[in-house]
Design a protein around this motif. Structure first.
Motif, PDB file in Angstrom:
ATOM      1  N   ILE A   1      -2.905  -5.935  -2.242  1.00  0.00           N
ATOM      2  CA  ILE A   1      -3.764  -5.633  -1.092  1.00  0.00           C
ATOM      3  C   ILE A   1      -3.467  -4.233  -0.572  1.00  0.00           C
ATOM      4  CG2 ILE A   1      -4.382  -6.347   1.248  1.00  0.00           C
ATOM      5  CD1 ILE A   1      -3.611  -9.212   0.437  1.00  0.00           C
ATOM      6  N   THR A   2      -2.184  -3.878  -0.480  1.00  0.00           N
ATOM      7  CA  THR A   2      -1.816  -2.535  -0.036  1.00  0.00           C
ATOM      8  C   THR A   2      -2.341  -1.480  -0.996  1.00  0.00           C
ATOM      9  OG1 THR A   2       0.177  -3.357   1.055  1.00  0.00           O
ATOM     10  CG2 THR A   2       0.128  -1.021   0.512  1.00  0.00           C
ATOM     11  N   LEU A   3      -2.230  -1.725  -2.286  1.00  0.00           N
ATOM     12  CA  LEU A   3      -2.721  -0.764  -3.271  1.00  0.00           C
ATOM     13  C   LEU A   3      -4.240  -0.616  -3.201  1.00  0.00           C
ATOM     14  CD1 LEU A   3      -0.444  -1.645  -6.324  1.00  0.00           C
ATOM     15  CD2 LEU A   3      -0.284   0.353  -4.814  1.00  0.00           C
ATOM     16  N   ALA A   4      -4.942  -1.712  -2.912  1.00  0.00           N
ATOM     17  CA  ALA A   4      -6.391  -1.628  -2.742  1.00  0.00           C
ATOM     18  C   ALA A   4      -6.740  -0.793  -1.514  1.00  0.00           C
ATOM     19  CB  ALA A   4      -6.990  -3.028  -2.627  1.00  0.00           C
ATOM     20  N   ALA A   5      -5.958  -0.953  -0.446  1.00  0.00           N
ATOM     21  CA  ALA A   5      -6.191  -0.158   0.762  1.00  0.00           C
ATOM     22  C   ALA A   5      -5.906   1.316   0.504  1.00  0.00           C
ATOM     23  CB  ALA A   5      -5.320  -0.679   1.899  1.00  0.00           C
ATOM     24  N   LEU A   6      -4.850   1.601  -0.244  1.00  0.00           N
ATOM     25  CA  LEU A   6      -4.525   2.985  -0.575  1.00  0.00           C
ATOM     26  C   LEU A   6      -5.642   3.615  -1.404  1.00  0.00           C
ATOM     27  CD1 LEU A   6      -2.480   5.316  -0.526  1.00  0.00           C
ATOM     28  CD2 LEU A   6      -1.413   4.311  -2.552  1.00  0.00           C
ATOM     29  N   ALA A   7      -6.170   2.875  -2.365  1.00  0.00           N
ATOM     30  CA  ALA A   7      -7.269   3.392  -3.178  1.00  0.00           C
ATOM     31  C   ALA A   7      -8.508   3.635  -2.324  1.00  0.00           C
ATOM     32  CB  ALA A   7      -7.582   2.419  -4.312  1.00  0.00           C
ATOM     33  N   ALA A   8      -8.769   2.737  -1.370  1.00  0.00           N
ATOM     34  CA  ALA A   8      -9.937   2.891  -0.492  1.00  0.00           C
ATOM     35  C   ALA A   8      -9.796   4.109   0.418  1.00  0.00           C
ATOM     36  CB  ALA A   8     -10.136   1.633   0.339  1.00  0.00           C
ATOM     37  N   ALA A   9      -8.549   4.487   0.717  1.00  0.00           N
ATOM     38  CA  ALA A   9      -8.325   5.673   1.544  1.00  0.00           C
ATOM     39  C   ALA A   9      -8.733   6.944   0.820  1.00  0.00           C
ATOM     40  CB  ALA A   9      -6.860   5.753   1.971  1.00  0.00           C
TER      41      ALA A   9
ATOM     42  N   LEU B   1     -11.539  -4.675   3.763  1.00  0.00           N
ATOM     43  CA  LEU B   1     -11.037  -3.308   3.820  1.00  0.00           C
ATOM     44  C   LEU B   1     -12.023  -2.480   4.637  1.00  0.00           C
ATOM     45  CD1 LEU B   1     -10.102  -2.867   0.053  1.00  0.00           C
ATOM     46  CD2 LEU B   1      -8.526  -3.325   1.926  1.00  0.00           C
ATOM     47  N   THR B   2     -11.520  -1.852   5.703  1.00  0.00           N
ATOM     48  CA  THR B   2     -12.364  -1.039   6.582  1.00  0.00           C
ATOM     49  C   THR B   2     -11.863   0.399   6.581  1.00  0.00           C
ATOM     50  OG1 THR B   2     -12.745  -2.955   8.013  1.00  0.00           O
ATOM     51  CG2 THR B   2     -13.274  -0.785   8.921  1.00  0.00           C
ATOM     52  N   VAL B   3     -12.752   1.326   6.260  1.00  0.00           N
ATOM     53  CA  VAL B   3     -12.406   2.754   6.236  1.00  0.00           C
ATOM     54  C   VAL B   3     -12.859   3.375   7.551  1.00  0.00           C
ATOM     55  CG1 VAL B   3     -12.695   4.939   5.015  1.00  0.00           C
ATOM     56  CG2 VAL B   3     -12.719   2.778   3.734  1.00  0.00           C
ATOM     57  N   LEU B   4     -11.951   4.116   8.194  1.00  0.00           N
ATOM     58  CA  LEU B   4     -12.226   4.763   9.466  1.00  0.00           C
ATOM     59  C   LEU B   4     -11.925   6.250   9.384  1.00  0.00           C
ATOM     60  CD1 LEU B   4     -10.197   1.952  10.412  1.00  0.00           C
ATOM     61  CD2 LEU B   4     -11.949   2.251  12.156  1.00  0.00           C
ATOM     62  N   THR B   5     -12.709   7.043  10.079  1.00  0.00           N
ATOM     63  CA  THR B   5     -12.489   8.491  10.132  1.00  0.00           C
ATOM     64  C   THR B   5     -12.557   8.939  11.591  1.00  0.00           C
ATOM     65  OG1 THR B   5     -14.848   8.924   9.817  1.00  0.00           O
ATOM     66  CG2 THR B   5     -13.464   8.901   7.853  1.00  0.00           C
ATOM     67  N   PRO B   6     -11.916  10.058  11.932  1.00  0.00           N
ATOM     68  CA  PRO B   6     -11.982  10.546  13.319  1.00  0.00           C
ATOM     69  C   PRO B   6     -13.412  10.879  13.727  1.00  0.00           C
ATOM     70  CG  PRO B   6     -10.214  11.620  12.107  1.00  0.00           C
ATOM     71  CD  PRO B   6     -11.029  10.882  11.084  1.00  0.00           C
TER      72      PRO B   6
END
Length: 262
Positions: free
Chosen positions: A27-35, A251-256
């Motif tokens: 799960i962490t690796l999937a989040a890192l890839a999504a980043a 997985l949710t991607v957020l940007t400023p």
């Protein structure tokens, strides 16, 4: 992620050594890839890294990228040392990084432990670079009920021990709380991670790895009794067929947000 009570439970859970199964690493690796780290990425921060099993091997980042592993629990960070990366004991609502200094943030299975998720997301917005990204991974659903017996048996032991109130609380929709924190939700997706239970003992290892904080709250005698009950129930369930349970994760991607105060 915040509060001495949460830290104390995670520290207690870490006293018996690392988790038997590193179930959260994919799960962490999937989040890192999504980043989406790119050639300009220099600093990645994992907020709530736990034992950091995902980082004990190659993660597809270049030699110029520094990954800082952060967690509130000193006990978890003791096990995270094995990843050989910089460590930081930190609280998600007060990150020890300069404004605009972090390129990517990974927050996997952690934000639900925060007593103030908006404050944590506000800190993400503050430390992220203008073109930075944060990815929050949170459990969404269980695809079938083949492991429901583990939750029922755990609930009985928690009630018997007089333990009430979960450490992890349901998060409000991130689209609702991102804006007040100065972030925009730019993408969401669902992924599924099979549990792959193959034997009664494997079921117990999976259970203890995914419920370490709950087990730390009920005492050794109840843990031993719960183990016997879950192993017996798993044997009966496996006799009827494979346990095909899988955990859903959002997985949710957020940007400023442009123009948001820092």
């Amino acid at each position: 992620m915040t509060g001495p009570a949460v830290r104390a439970v995670f520290d207690a859970a870490a006293q018996d050594g690392p988790a038997p199964l590193d179930w959260s690493a994919p799960i962490t690796l999937a989040a890192l890839a999504a980043a989406g780290p790119d050639e300009a990425t220099r600093l990645v921060l994992d907020v709530g890294c736990g034992e950091a099993g995902a980082y004990r091997g190659p993660v597809g980042l270049g030699p110029d990228v520094t990954v800082v592993l952060g967690d509130l629990s000193y006990g978890a960070l003791r096990h995270a040392r094995a990843a050989g990366r910089p460590l930081a004991q930190l609280d998600g609502v007060a990150l020890p990084f300069a404004t605009g200094s972090v390129d990517r943030i990974v927050c996997s299975l952690t934000l639900g432990f925060s007593s103030d998720p908006v404050a944590a997301l506000t800190e993400f917005a503050r430390v992220l670079a203008d073109d930075g990204r944060a990815v929050v991974a949170e459990l969404s659903r269980q695809r079938d009920a083949s492991l429901a017996f583990t939750q029922r048996l755990l609930a009985e032991e928690l009630a018997g021990a007089g333990v009430s109130g979960p450490l992890r609380t349901p998060l409000p929709p991130l689209r609702r709380i991102a804006g007040p924190a100065g972030l925009l939700v730019t993408a969401t997706r669902e992924e599924t991670f099979p549990t792959g239970i193959t034997s009664p003992d494997h079921c117990w290892d999976w259970f203890t790895s995914t419920h370490r904080t709950a087990l730390a709250r009920i005492g050794r005698d109840r843990v031993d009794r719960l183990r016997e009950r879950i192993v017996t129930a798993a044997a009966d369930a496996l006799a009827a067929g494979p346990l095909r349970s899988a955990q859903g994760v959002t997985l949710t991607v957020l940007t400023p947000a442009a123009g948001a105060p820092r």
